[in-house]
Design a protein around this motif. Structure first.
Motif, mmCIF file in Angstrom:
data_model
loop_
_atom_site.group_PDB
_atom_site.id
_atom_site.type_symbol
_atom_site.label_atom_id
_atom_site.label_comp_id
_atom_site.label_asym_id
_atom_site.label_seq_id
_atom_site.Cartn_x
_atom_site.Cartn_y
_atom_site.Cartn_z
ATOM 1 N N PHE A 65 0.811 -1.214 0.000
ATOM 2 C CA PHE A 65 0.000 0.000 0.000
ATOM 3 C C PHE A 65 0.848 1.270 0.000
ATOM 4 C CE2 PHE A 65 -2.799 -3.300 1.401
ATOM 5 C CZ PHE A 65 -4.045 -2.941 0.922
ATOM 6 N N TYR A 66 2.183 1.114 -0.040
ATOM 7 C CA TYR A 66 3.047 2.281 0.037
ATOM 8 C C TYR A 66 3.027 3.122 -1.233
ATOM 9 C CZ TYR A 66 6.239 -1.162 -2.110
ATOM 10 O OH TYR A 66 6.792 -2.138 -2.907
ATOM 11 N N HIS A 67 2.434 2.587 -2.302
ATOM 12 C CA HIS A 67 2.323 3.370 -3.530
ATOM 13 C C HIS A 67 0.982 4.104 -3.627
ATOM 14 C CE1 HIS A 67 0.302 -0.378 -4.308
ATOM 15 N NE2 HIS A 67 -0.035 -0.050 -5.523
ATOM 16 N N ASN A 68 0.242 4.112 -2.502
ATOM 17 C CA ASN A 68 -1.045 4.821 -2.418
ATOM 18 C C ASN A 68 -2.026 4.393 -3.517
ATOM 19 O OD1 ASN A 68 -0.288 6.482 -0.169
ATOM 20 N ND2 ASN A 68 0.956 7.702 -1.576
ATOM 21 N N PRO A 69 -2.407 3.125 -3.525
ATOM 22 C CA PRO A 69 -3.329 2.645 -4.556
ATOM 23 C C PRO A 69 -4.675 3.380 -4.498
ATOM 24 C CG PRO A 69 -3.175 1.071 -2.741
ATOM 25 C CD PRO A 69 -2.106 2.083 -2.509
ATOM 26 N N GLN A 70 -5.207 3.669 -5.667
ATOM 27 C CA GLN A 70 -6.478 4.383 -5.771
ATOM 28 C C GLN A 70 -7.618 3.482 -6.206
ATOM 29 O OE1 GLN A 70 -6.560 7.795 -4.860
ATOM 30 N NE2 GLN A 70 -4.534 7.104 -4.164
ATOM 31 N N SER A 71 -7.310 2.233 -6.538
ATOM 32 C CA SER A 71 -8.338 1.321 -7.017
ATOM 33 C C SER A 71 -7.909 -0.120 -6.767
ATOM 34 C CB SER A 71 -8.577 1.523 -8.519
ATOM 35 O OG SER A 71 -7.418 1.144 -9.261
ATOM 36 N N VAL A 72 -8.861 -1.041 -6.920
ATOM 37 C CA VAL A 72 -8.536 -2.464 -6.829
ATOM 38 C C VAL A 72 -7.540 -2.836 -7.916
ATOM 39 C CG1 VAL A 72 -9.464 -4.803 -7.074
ATOM 40 C CG2 VAL A 72 -10.726 -3.101 -5.746
ATOM 41 N N GLN A 73 -7.696 -2.248 -9.096
ATOM 42 C CA GLN A 73 -6.774 -2.552 -10.194
ATOM 43 C C GLN A 73 -5.346 -2.155 -9.849
ATOM 44 O OE1 GLN A 73 -7.782 -4.273 -13.071
ATOM 45 N NE2 GLN A 73 -5.563 -4.517 -13.167
ATOM 46 N N ARG B 169 8.451 2.304 -9.372
ATOM 47 C CA ARG B 169 9.414 1.541 -8.596
ATOM 48 C C ARG B 169 9.854 2.328 -7.359
ATOM 49 N NH1 ARG B 169 10.691 -3.012 -10.932
ATOM 50 N NH2 ARG B 169 10.353 -3.286 -13.165
ATOM 51 N N TRP B 170 10.048 1.597 -6.278
ATOM 52 C CA TRP B 170 10.385 2.191 -4.992
ATOM 53 C C TRP B 170 11.636 3.070 -5.081
ATOM 54 C CZ3 TRP B 170 8.338 2.762 -0.266
ATOM 55 C CH2 TRP B 170 9.194 3.129 0.773
ATOM 56 N N GLY B 171 11.500 4.307 -4.570
ATOM 57 C CA GLY B 171 12.643 5.198 -4.459
ATOM 58 C C GLY B 171 12.898 6.090 -5.650
ATOM 59 N N TYR B 172 12.481 5.706 -6.836
ATOM 60 C CA TYR B 172 12.827 6.467 -8.031
ATOM 61 C C TYR B 172 12.099 7.807 -8.097
ATOM 62 C CZ TYR B 172 15.533 2.610 -9.875
ATOM 63 O OH TYR B 172 16.485 1.648 -10.058
ATOM 64 N N ASP B 173 10.848 7.842 -7.618
ATOM 65 C CA ASP B 173 10.120 9.104 -7.626
ATOM 66 C C ASP B 173 10.723 10.081 -6.619
ATOM 67 O OD1 ASP B 173 9.337 7.437 -5.580
ATOM 68 O OD2 ASP B 173 7.267 8.132 -5.535
ATOM 69 N N ALA C 20 13.838 11.531 -8.163
ATOM 70 C CA ALA C 20 13.449 12.496 -9.193
ATOM 71 C C ALA C 20 13.058 13.831 -8.568
ATOM 72 C CB ALA C 20 12.302 11.948 -10.032
ATOM 73 N N GLU C 21 12.348 13.798 -7.431
ATOM 74 C CA GLU C 21 11.950 15.015 -6.751
ATOM 75 C C GLU C 21 13.163 15.765 -6.232
ATOM 76 O OE1 GLU C 21 9.183 13.864 -3.752
ATOM 77 O OE2 GLU C 21 7.607 13.325 -5.175
ATOM 78 N N LYS C 22 14.149 15.016 -5.701
ATOM 79 C CA LYS C 22 15.364 15.654 -5.198
ATOM 80 C C LYS C 22 16.131 16.339 -6.320
ATOM 81 C CE LYS C 22 16.150 12.691 -1.172
ATOM 82 N NZ LYS C 22 17.066 11.681 -0.546
#
Length: 218
Positions: free
Chosen positions: A175-183, A206-210, A213-215
């Protein structure tokens, strides 16, 4: 039915555990990746498909194959891969023999009954035999069990298979990617399977890449 051998081939099995959307999405992704997919569907899996996906799949392999292709085509997702649906007693099909079987197999979703059959070397159906072949040929076998809680028997079977090199990947989406739907949850799990098969995808971030990118934009 005459088949040409495709180096990008894989055996896929759907069994009677809950989780039909995982199996459907995985099939879609494998075909999109131009794989030749040998699909085995248990009778219990057809019940689950009807219940969870609204798809009344025929017990006839050729009709079921057409139904699935139409299902994917309706969603605009039909790709260039090849789908071959097999019956439970199609013993002359490639997955039944080490001389012709794909080196990769995924059982998704995997019932605890199928888990037990694979762990104890039962080969009462093509599905079970296909898993046994991948094991004896030292191929890659991934099981996606969907049950809760697990009892000691389930865990013993998983441990037995894990010691043989099988990847046990319970259907436990994060759930760490903040799912918005069952899909989104389905995509998370299928993405992990594809990662282990080394098949490229863009299903999830993928974990960490976003964060990196923000940094970089600060």
């Amino acid at each position: 039915m005459k088949l040409n051998r495709n180096p990008n081939s894989i055996s896929l099995a759907w069994t009677g555990a809950s989780g039909a959307p995982y199996g459907i999405k995985l099939l879609e992704c494998l075909l999109a990746a131009d794989y030749q997919v040998f699909l085995m569907i248990s009778s219990a899996a057809r019940v689950v498909l009807a219940t969870e996906h609204g798809l009344q799949l025929s017990a006839n392999p050729q009709k079921a194959q057409q139904q699935l292709l139409e299902e994917l085509y309706q969603d605009g997702k039909l790709a260039s891969g090849e789908l071959v649906v097999l019956s439970k007693d199609e013993w002359f099909s490639p997955p039944a023999s080490g001389s012709g079987a794909p080196k990769k197999m995924v059982i998704c979703p995997c019932s605890t009954g199928t888990l037990a059959a694979v762990a104890t070397g039962m080969s009462n159906s093509l599905l079970e035999r296909a898993a046994d072949v991948v094991l004896k040929e030292r191929g890659q076998l991934i099981l996606v069990p969907r049950e809760t809680p697990f009892n000691a028997i389930h865990l013993e079977h998983m441990l037995t298979l894990s010691r043989l090199g099988v990847t046990i990947m319970p259907a436990s989406p994060g759930f760490y990617h903040n799912p918005q739907s069952v899909q989104d949850l389905v995509n998370f799990m299928v993405a992990r399977i594809l990662d282990h098969l080394q098949i490229a995808h863009t299903l999830t971030q993928r974990w960490g890449y976003d964060v990196i990118a923000e940094k970089d934009t600060d």
